[in-house]
Design a protein around this motif. Structure first.
Motif, mmCIF file in Angstrom:
data_model
loop_
_atom_site.group_PDB
_atom_site.id
_atom_site.type_symbol
_atom_site.label_atom_id
_atom_site.label_comp_id
_atom_site.label_asym_id
_atom_site.label_seq_id
_atom_site.Cartn_x
_atom_site.Cartn_y
_atom_site.Cartn_z
ATOM 1 N N ASP A 1 0.849 -1.179 0.000
ATOM 2 C CA ASP A 1 0.000 0.000 0.000
ATOM 3 C C ASP A 1 0.896 1.245 0.000
ATOM 4 O O ASP A 1 2.126 1.138 -0.046
ATOM 5 C CB ASP A 1 -0.959 0.000 1.193
ATOM 6 C CG ASP A 1 -0.256 -0.082 2.535
ATOM 7 O OD1 ASP A 1 0.937 0.295 2.616
ATOM 8 O OD2 ASP A 1 -0.879 -0.535 3.507
ATOM 9 N N TYR B 1 -1.008 -10.109 3.935
ATOM 10 C CA TYR B 1 -2.346 -9.541 3.884
ATOM 11 C C TYR B 1 -2.217 -8.102 3.417
ATOM 12 O O TYR B 1 -1.479 -7.304 4.013
ATOM 13 C CB TYR B 1 -3.029 -9.576 5.250
ATOM 14 C CG TYR B 1 -4.421 -8.962 5.211
ATOM 15 C CD1 TYR B 1 -5.514 -9.716 4.791
ATOM 16 C CD2 TYR B 1 -4.626 -7.627 5.561
ATOM 17 C CE1 TYR B 1 -6.784 -9.164 4.728
ATOM 18 C CE2 TYR B 1 -5.893 -7.058 5.494
ATOM 19 C CZ TYR B 1 -6.964 -7.832 5.079
ATOM 20 O OH TYR B 1 -8.209 -7.277 5.007
ATOM 21 N N PRO C 1 -3.181 -5.267 -0.303
ATOM 22 C CA PRO C 1 -3.826 -5.116 -1.615
ATOM 23 C C PRO C 1 -3.567 -6.347 -2.484
ATOM 24 O O PRO C 1 -2.461 -6.897 -2.493
ATOM 25 C CB PRO C 1 -3.137 -3.877 -2.200
ATOM 26 C CG PRO C 1 -2.604 -3.139 -1.021
ATOM 27 C CD PRO C 1 -2.223 -4.183 -0.019
ATOM 28 N N ILE C 2 -4.577 -6.785 -3.212
ATOM 29 C CA ILE C 2 -4.409 -7.974 -4.047
ATOM 30 C C ILE C 2 -3.649 -7.647 -5.329
ATOM 31 O O ILE C 2 -3.194 -8.541 -6.033
ATOM 32 C CB ILE C 2 -5.768 -8.614 -4.383
ATOM 33 C CG1 ILE C 2 -6.655 -7.623 -5.147
ATOM 34 C CG2 ILE C 2 -6.456 -9.096 -3.115
ATOM 35 C CD1 ILE C 2 -7.922 -8.241 -5.692
ATOM 36 N N SER D 1 -4.813 -1.318 -5.896
ATOM 37 C CA SER D 1 -6.136 -1.904 -5.644
ATOM 38 C C SER D 1 -6.617 -1.501 -4.255
ATOM 39 O O SER D 1 -5.833 -1.394 -3.314
ATOM 40 C CB SER D 1 -6.067 -3.431 -5.738
ATOM 41 O OG SER D 1 -7.274 -4.020 -5.323
ATOM 42 N N ASN D 2 -7.904 -1.265 -4.132
ATOM 43 C CA ASN D 2 -8.495 -0.953 -2.842
ATOM 44 C C ASN D 2 -9.019 -2.202 -2.129
ATOM 45 O O ASN D 2 -9.525 -2.105 -1.012
ATOM 46 C CB ASN D 2 -9.647 0.045 -3.018
ATOM 47 C CG ASN D 2 -9.154 1.411 -3.468
ATOM 48 O OD1 ASN D 2 -8.092 1.856 -3.033
ATOM 49 N ND2 ASN D 2 -9.910 2.065 -4.334
ATOM 50 N N ARG D 3 -8.907 -3.329 -2.792
ATOM 51 C CA ARG D 3 -9.369 -4.579 -2.196
ATOM 52 C C ARG D 3 -8.220 -5.265 -1.460
ATOM 53 O O ARG D 3 -7.162 -5.513 -2.044
ATOM 54 C CB ARG D 3 -9.921 -5.506 -3.278
ATOM 55 C CG ARG D 3 -10.444 -6.827 -2.728
ATOM 56 C CD ARG D 3 -10.820 -7.785 -3.824
ATOM 57 N NE ARG D 3 -11.015 -9.120 -3.323
ATOM 58 C CZ ARG D 3 -11.063 -10.207 -4.076
ATOM 59 N NH1 ARG D 3 -10.933 -10.095 -5.393
ATOM 60 N NH2 ARG D 3 -11.239 -11.390 -3.552
ATOM 61 N N TYR D 4 -8.437 -5.535 -0.170
ATOM 62 C CA TYR D 4 -7.435 -6.206 0.655
ATOM 63 C C TYR D 4 -7.858 -7.649 0.904
ATOM 64 O O TYR D 4 -9.041 -7.942 1.094
ATOM 65 C CB TYR D 4 -7.276 -5.488 1.992
ATOM 66 C CG TYR D 4 -6.422 -4.237 1.933
ATOM 67 C CD1 TYR D 4 -5.331 -4.091 2.769
ATOM 68 C CD2 TYR D 4 -6.704 -3.211 1.035
ATOM 69 C CE1 TYR D 4 -4.536 -2.949 2.728
ATOM 70 C CE2 TYR D 4 -5.924 -2.071 0.982
ATOM 71 C CZ TYR D 4 -4.840 -1.942 1.837
ATOM 72 O OH TYR D 4 -4.058 -0.819 1.783
ATOM 73 N N ASP D 5 -6.877 -8.542 0.923
ATOM 74 C CA ASP D 5 -7.179 -9.948 1.182
ATOM 75 C C ASP D 5 -5.887 -10.667 1.535
ATOM 76 O O ASP D 5 -4.792 -10.101 1.428
ATOM 77 C CB ASP D 5 -7.830 -10.591 -0.049
ATOM 78 C CG ASP D 5 -8.648 -11.827 0.321
ATOM 79 O OD1 ASP D 5 -8.565 -12.260 1.493
ATOM 80 O OD2 ASP D 5 -9.345 -12.367 -0.551
ATOM 81 N N LYS E 1 -3.130 -13.034 0.535
ATOM 82 C CA LYS E 1 -2.529 -13.543 -0.695
ATOM 83 C C LYS E 1 -1.393 -14.496 -0.313
ATOM 84 O O LYS E 1 -0.329 -14.069 0.103
ATOM 85 C CB LYS E 1 -2.004 -12.385 -1.546
ATOM 86 C CG LYS E 1 -1.565 -12.776 -2.940
ATOM 87 C CD LYS E 1 -1.179 -11.554 -3.752
ATOM 88 C CE LYS E 1 -0.767 -11.924 -5.173
ATOM 89 N NZ LYS E 1 -0.372 -10.724 -5.962
ATOM 90 N N LYS F 1 -5.466 -17.241 5.832
ATOM 91 C CA LYS F 1 -5.706 -16.110 6.717
ATOM 92 C C LYS F 1 -4.810 -16.184 7.956
ATOM 93 O O LYS F 1 -4.239 -15.178 8.384
ATOM 94 C CB LYS F 1 -7.181 -16.074 7.111
ATOM 95 C CG LYS F 1 -7.581 -14.873 7.937
ATOM 96 C CD LYS F 1 -9.087 -14.797 8.103
ATOM 97 C CE LYS F 1 -9.614 -15.942 8.926
ATOM 98 N NZ LYS F 1 -11.055 -15.787 9.233
#
Length: 245
Positions: free
Chosen positions: A112, A154, A156-157, A161-165, A167, A187
């Motif tokens: 980020d 964990y 930005p994918i 990107s604003n989507r976090y997950d 990876k 996780k």
């Protein structure tokens, strides 16, 4: 093993004496190989060395050349593979004997804004373009026998990107095949984990750290539950204990 800034002392337990010393300035933490026949380590300049315990001498050395060096790196317990996260955020796993990558994940890490800024200033301050910077921006672990390599984070994918997950990926280093992992296990891995045996990890539950514990790998089956805080986890080579610092 007892290691200082100048080298590595190999000790015997009974009697408690120094068997021999390896002069190795700037060496990262040394480890016994899985078969306990040698000691493997590498330096900040990505020089990998293998020392025979029986012969008490250097039996193998290899200089790994990585353009622009590594932000973060990890040597497998057997000394056969070196994982490197490059300044371009590519994750490469290099065969030490050939110096060639066997796994390449282009732009795997997507920082980020604040992470990017911190990494930029540390890169600007680096005085050796061929060295390992030692920035721990993602999780990287080999299993004790060197069979599995797990890496991820964990965040930005993808870039911007604003989507976090979470990876996370894992590979069987004997076949170089990708290993499927349950989403719940991924996780846990990004929150913090360490291998305690070839088929078990201790991992932190990011949703409730009081429900952290031991998990079967790679199935993800919970084996025991206990509280763990978000700290550095270290598993001794041969012990049922866990070091948390």
């Amino acid at each position: 093993l007892a290691q200082d800034d100048g080298g590595i002392n190999v000790l015997t337990r009974q009697p408690f004496l120094t068997a021999f010393r390896i002069e190795a300035p700037e060496a990262k933490p040394a480890k016994f190989s899985p078969d306990s026949q040698s000691i493997v380590f590498y330096t900040d300049n990505l020089r990998v060395e293998r020392w025979s315990l029986v012969e008490r001498k250097l039996v193998g050395a290899k200089e790994i050349v990585v353009p622009n060096g590594c932000l973060q790196s990890k040597l497998s317990p057997d000394g056969n593979f070196l994982a490197c996260l490059t300044p371009k955020f590519d994750l490469n796993v290099i065969n030490v004997s050939t110096g060639q990558p066997v796994i390449q994940k282009n732009e795997f890490y997507a920082p980020d804004y604040y992470s990017s800024l911190g990494i930029f200033w540390m890169l600007m301050a680096r005085d050796n373009a061929g060295a390992d910077l030692g920035i721990n921006v993602m999780k990287m672990e080999f299993s004790p026998d060197g069979k599995y390599f797990v890496f991820g984070y964990y965040g930005p994918i993808a870039f911007k990107s604003n989507r976090y997950d979470s990876k996370v990926e894992a590979y069987d280093m004997t076949s170089l095949a990708k290993v499927s992992l349950p989403d719940e296990l991924k996780k846990y891995i990004t929150a913090g984990f360490v291998f305690t045996s070839n088929d078990r990890i201790v991992a932190i539950n990011p949703d409730n750290n009081k429900k952290s514990g031991i998990i079967s790998f790679p199935s993800g089956k919970p084996l025991s539950e206990f509280p763990l805080s978000r700290r550095t986890l270290i598993a001794p080579t041969r012990s049922d204990h866990l070091i948390v610092k």
